[in-house]
Design a protein around this motif. Structure first.
Motif, mmCIF file in Angstrom:
data_model
loop_
_atom_site.group_PDB
_atom_site.id
_atom_site.type_symbol
_atom_site.label_atom_id
_atom_site.label_comp_id
_atom_site.label_asym_id
_atom_site.label_seq_id
_atom_site.Cartn_x
_atom_site.Cartn_y
_atom_site.Cartn_z
ATOM 1 N N ALA A 42 0.711 -1.104 -0.045
ATOM 2 C CA ALA A 42 0.052 0.083 0.079
ATOM 3 C C ALA A 42 0.832 1.174 -0.085
ATOM 4 O O ALA A 42 0.767 2.178 -0.822
ATOM 5 C CB ALA A 42 -0.964 0.093 1.112
ATOM 6 N N GLU A 43 1.713 1.148 0.907
ATOM 7 C CA GLU A 43 2.827 2.407 0.861
ATOM 8 C C GLU A 43 3.497 2.499 -0.420
ATOM 9 O O GLU A 43 3.536 3.676 -0.978
ATOM 10 C CB GLU A 43 3.950 2.148 1.920
ATOM 11 N N THR A 44 3.876 1.386 -1.173
ATOM 12 C CA THR A 44 4.614 1.616 -2.345
ATOM 13 C C THR A 44 3.632 2.198 -3.298
ATOM 14 O O THR A 44 4.215 3.030 -4.363
ATOM 15 C CB THR A 44 5.357 0.242 -2.690
ATOM 16 N N GLY A 45 2.493 1.601 -3.407
ATOM 17 C CA GLY A 45 1.860 2.043 -4.489
ATOM 18 C C GLY A 45 1.260 3.465 -4.128
ATOM 19 O O GLY A 45 1.139 4.172 -5.190
ATOM 20 N N SER A 46 0.995 4.198 -3.022
ATOM 21 C CA SER A 46 0.983 5.468 -2.753
ATOM 22 C C SER A 46 1.824 6.208 -2.957
ATOM 23 O O SER A 46 1.714 7.191 -3.814
ATOM 24 C CB SER A 46 0.593 5.716 -1.221
ATOM 25 N N GLU A 47 3.309 5.843 -2.927
ATOM 26 C CA GLU A 47 4.310 6.857 -3.531
ATOM 27 C C GLU A 47 4.554 6.916 -4.866
ATOM 28 O O GLU A 47 4.795 7.762 -5.417
ATOM 29 C CB GLU A 47 5.588 5.977 -2.891
ATOM 30 N N SER A 48 4.027 5.487 -5.708
ATOM 31 C CA SER A 48 4.182 5.599 -7.006
ATOM 32 C C SER A 48 3.032 6.557 -7.696
ATOM 33 O O SER A 48 3.396 7.071 -8.768
ATOM 34 C CB SER A 48 3.992 4.274 -7.504
ATOM 35 N N GLU A 49 1.978 6.434 -7.006
ATOM 36 C CA GLU A 49 0.713 7.445 -7.549
ATOM 37 C C GLU A 49 1.454 8.657 -7.175
ATOM 38 O O GLU A 49 1.148 9.701 -8.199
ATOM 39 C CB GLU A 49 -0.369 6.994 -6.678
ATOM 40 N N ALA A 50 1.749 9.107 -5.988
ATOM 41 C CA ALA A 50 2.304 10.648 -6.042
ATOM 42 C C ALA A 50 3.470 10.893 -7.001
ATOM 43 O O ALA A 50 3.034 12.068 -7.389
ATOM 44 C CB ALA A 50 2.950 10.700 -4.429
ATOM 45 N N GLY A 51 4.329 9.977 -7.325
ATOM 46 C CA GLY A 51 5.210 10.338 -8.316
ATOM 47 C C GLY A 51 4.643 10.589 -9.632
ATOM 48 O O GLY A 51 4.985 11.323 -10.219
ATOM 49 N N SER A 52 3.515 9.856 -10.110
ATOM 50 C CA SER A 52 2.941 9.788 -11.194
ATOM 51 C C SER A 52 2.296 11.440 -11.240
ATOM 52 O O SER A 52 2.280 11.974 -12.259
ATOM 53 C CB SER A 52 1.904 8.715 -11.615
ATOM 54 N N GLU A 53 1.566 11.910 -10.302
ATOM 55 C CA GLU A 53 1.038 12.834 -10.155
ATOM 56 C C GLU A 53 1.849 14.059 -10.430
ATOM 57 O O GLU A 53 1.760 15.282 -11.055
ATOM 58 C CB GLU A 53 -0.075 13.174 -8.765
ATOM 59 N N SER A 54 3.098 13.910 -9.604
ATOM 60 C CA SER A 54 4.104 14.841 -9.738
ATOM 61 C C SER A 54 4.516 15.030 -11.185
ATOM 62 O O SER A 54 4.721 16.163 -11.868
ATOM 63 C CB SER A 54 5.316 14.556 -8.724
ATOM 64 N N GLU A 55 5.216 13.976 -11.785
ATOM 65 C CA GLU A 55 5.164 13.998 -13.319
ATOM 66 C C GLU A 55 4.396 14.921 -14.123
ATOM 67 O O GLU A 55 4.544 15.386 -15.064
ATOM 68 C CB GLU A 55 5.571 12.444 -13.652
ATOM 69 N N ALA A 56 3.154 14.372 -13.915
ATOM 70 C CA ALA A 56 2.025 14.838 -14.972
ATOM 71 C C ALA A 56 1.981 16.474 -14.692
ATOM 72 O O ALA A 56 1.808 17.043 -15.659
ATOM 73 C CB ALA A 56 0.771 14.224 -14.559
ATOM 74 N N ALA A 57 2.159 16.689 -13.376
ATOM 75 C CA ALA A 57 1.805 18.277 -13.231
ATOM 76 C C ALA A 57 3.332 18.944 -13.878
ATOM 77 O O ALA A 57 3.061 20.064 -14.445
ATOM 78 C CB ALA A 57 2.156 18.675 -11.523
ATOM 79 N N GLU A 58 4.526 18.462 -13.783
ATOM 80 C CA GLU A 58 5.606 18.874 -14.370
ATOM 81 C C GLU A 58 5.229 19.188 -15.917
ATOM 82 O O GLU A 58 5.595 20.073 -16.699
ATOM 83 C CB GLU A 58 7.002 18.077 -14.287
ATOM 84 N N SER A 59 4.707 17.950 -16.486
ATOM 85 C CA SER A 59 4.426 17.870 -18.021
ATOM 86 C C SER A 59 3.610 18.827 -18.330
ATOM 87 O O SER A 59 3.591 19.452 -19.757
ATOM 88 C CB SER A 59 4.017 16.382 -18.387
ATOM 89 N N GLU A 60 2.705 19.148 -17.609
ATOM 90 C CA GLU A 60 1.538 20.224 -17.614
ATOM 91 C C GLU A 60 1.947 21.577 -17.703
ATOM 92 O O GLU A 60 1.242 22.670 -18.141
ATOM 93 C CB GLU A 60 0.310 19.825 -16.978
ATOM 94 N N ALA A 61 3.114 21.918 -17.011
ATOM 95 C CA ALA A 61 3.527 23.198 -16.692
ATOM 96 C C ALA A 61 3.799 23.836 -17.919
ATOM 97 O O ALA A 61 4.332 23.396 -18.965
ATOM 98 C CB ALA A 61 4.782 23.216 -15.835
ATOM 99 N N PRO A 62 3.459 25.210 -18.237
ATOM 100 C CA PRO A 62 3.533 26.049 -19.253
ATOM 101 C C PRO A 62 5.086 26.327 -19.544
ATOM 102 O O PRO A 62 5.879 26.676 -18.640
ATOM 103 C CB PRO A 62 2.879 27.297 -18.933
ATOM 104 N N ALA A 63 5.330 26.281 -20.985
ATOM 105 C CA ALA A 63 6.846 26.400 -21.294
ATOM 106 C C ALA A 63 7.170 27.961 -20.983
ATOM 107 O O ALA A 63 6.103 28.832 -21.110
ATOM 108 C CB ALA A 63 7.001 26.044 -22.928
#
Length: 306
Positions: A42-63
């Motif tokens: 559960a802990e590993t899954g949560s951290e993975s999900e948080a990492g995915s959300e962070s990566e998505a936020a970075e990819s959506e950040a305007p240039a």
């Protein structure tokens, strides 16, 4: 989640201690192991999900926007450019407008590389400036023209002009010719045949009212109205001075050689007219949105060429 794992471990430990007096310690140990593994997953899954959300936020950040600095006369050029800021931003550019109140510094600044473009002049003036100053600047596109107008000073109408009336005209060659052509169109004087867009006051061959033609720096003419009978004023300086084209005693005809020749251009350094930023600027300035802004704002004092 680490707190959750700690709680599970504590629970398991308590269960193990309690289970020591029973006849089935192996079963208790197996349950504990399963509980710990579940908590870790559960802990590993949560951290993975948080990492995915962070990566998505970075990819959506305007240039980061690319800065484009354009020199312009305060009105109407700078005003038109300000109306284009949001559209340029949508194309990935931060449009910075730098205002100038004369016709020399914005060309020098562009030639020196302090500007990416300028927008204040018509093509004949640009070409003359480059010839006289050795600059290598070119037009990227014509955007609009501003009808020259004759405005009242001490005299309220052209028919009432007294003998030896004082008439102010721009002192730079291209704009002086344009002013003289407008005066000629009103029957106030006659120019030497063929003088055309190169005319100066020395080309006046008929002057029935003995008009005293005063050559004044274009930007200063509106301030000189009180000292002259009439003045021929560039459209942008008339706007800047609060003069309305509707109040002019006469204006250039839309089909005149002056109106078709003196389109105001976006100027850039030679070889840069196809730069992506320049093409984006021209596209925005010739859009329907900017055309509507010009027509709504200037009521005939500025006429789109697109």
């Amino acid at each position: 989640m680490k707190r959750t794992l700690g709680i599970v471990l504590a629970t398991v430990l308590a269960a193990s201690v309690t289970g020591c007096g029973t006849s089935k310690p192996a079963e208790t140990t197996g349950a504990a192991t399963q509980a710990v593994d579940t908590a870790k997953e559960a802990e590993t899954g949560s951290e993975s999900e948080a990492g995915s959300e962070s990566e998505a936020a970075e990819s959506e950040a305007p240039a980061e926007l690319v800065e484009v600095v354009v020199g312009a006369s305060p009105a109407p050029h700078a005003e038109i450019l300000e109306a284009a800021v949001s559209a340029m931003e949508a194309k990935g550019y931060k449009l910075v407008v730098k205002e100038y109140t004369d016709y020399v510094q914005p060309n020098l600044a562009l030639d020196h590389g302090d500007l990416d473009a300028n927008y204040f002049q018509h093509l004949p003036y640009l070409e003359q400036f480059c010839e006289e100053n050795g600059t290598k600047l070119v037009s990227a596109a014509a955007i609009h023209y501003e009808p020259f107008g004759i405005y009242a000073g001490k005299t309220s109408d052209l028919e009432s002009l007294p003998d030896k009336a004082k008439v102010a005209v721009p002192n730079d060659a291209t704009n002086e010719a344009r002013a003289l052509l407008l005066l000629e169109a009103q029957g106030l004087l006659k120019l030497k045949e063929g003088a055309g867009l190169n005319a100066t006051k020395t080309d006046v061959v008929e002057n029935p009212k003995n008009l005293e033609i005063l050559e004044i720096e274009a930007a200063q003419i509106p301030r000189s109205l009180q000292d002259v009978d009439i003045a021929v004023i560039n459209g942008n300086y008339a706007i800047d001075a609060g003069l309305k084209v509707a109040d002019a005693l006469a204006i250039e005809d839309a089909a005149s050689i002056a109106a078709t020749t003196y389109g105001n251009v976006v100027a850039v350094q030679e070889g840069h007219d196809q730069d992506e930023a320049v093409l984006a600027l021209v596209e925005v300035l010739t859009s329907d949105e900017i055309k509507q802004f010009i027509e709504d704002t200037y009521a005939g004092a500025v006429v789109p060429l697109f």
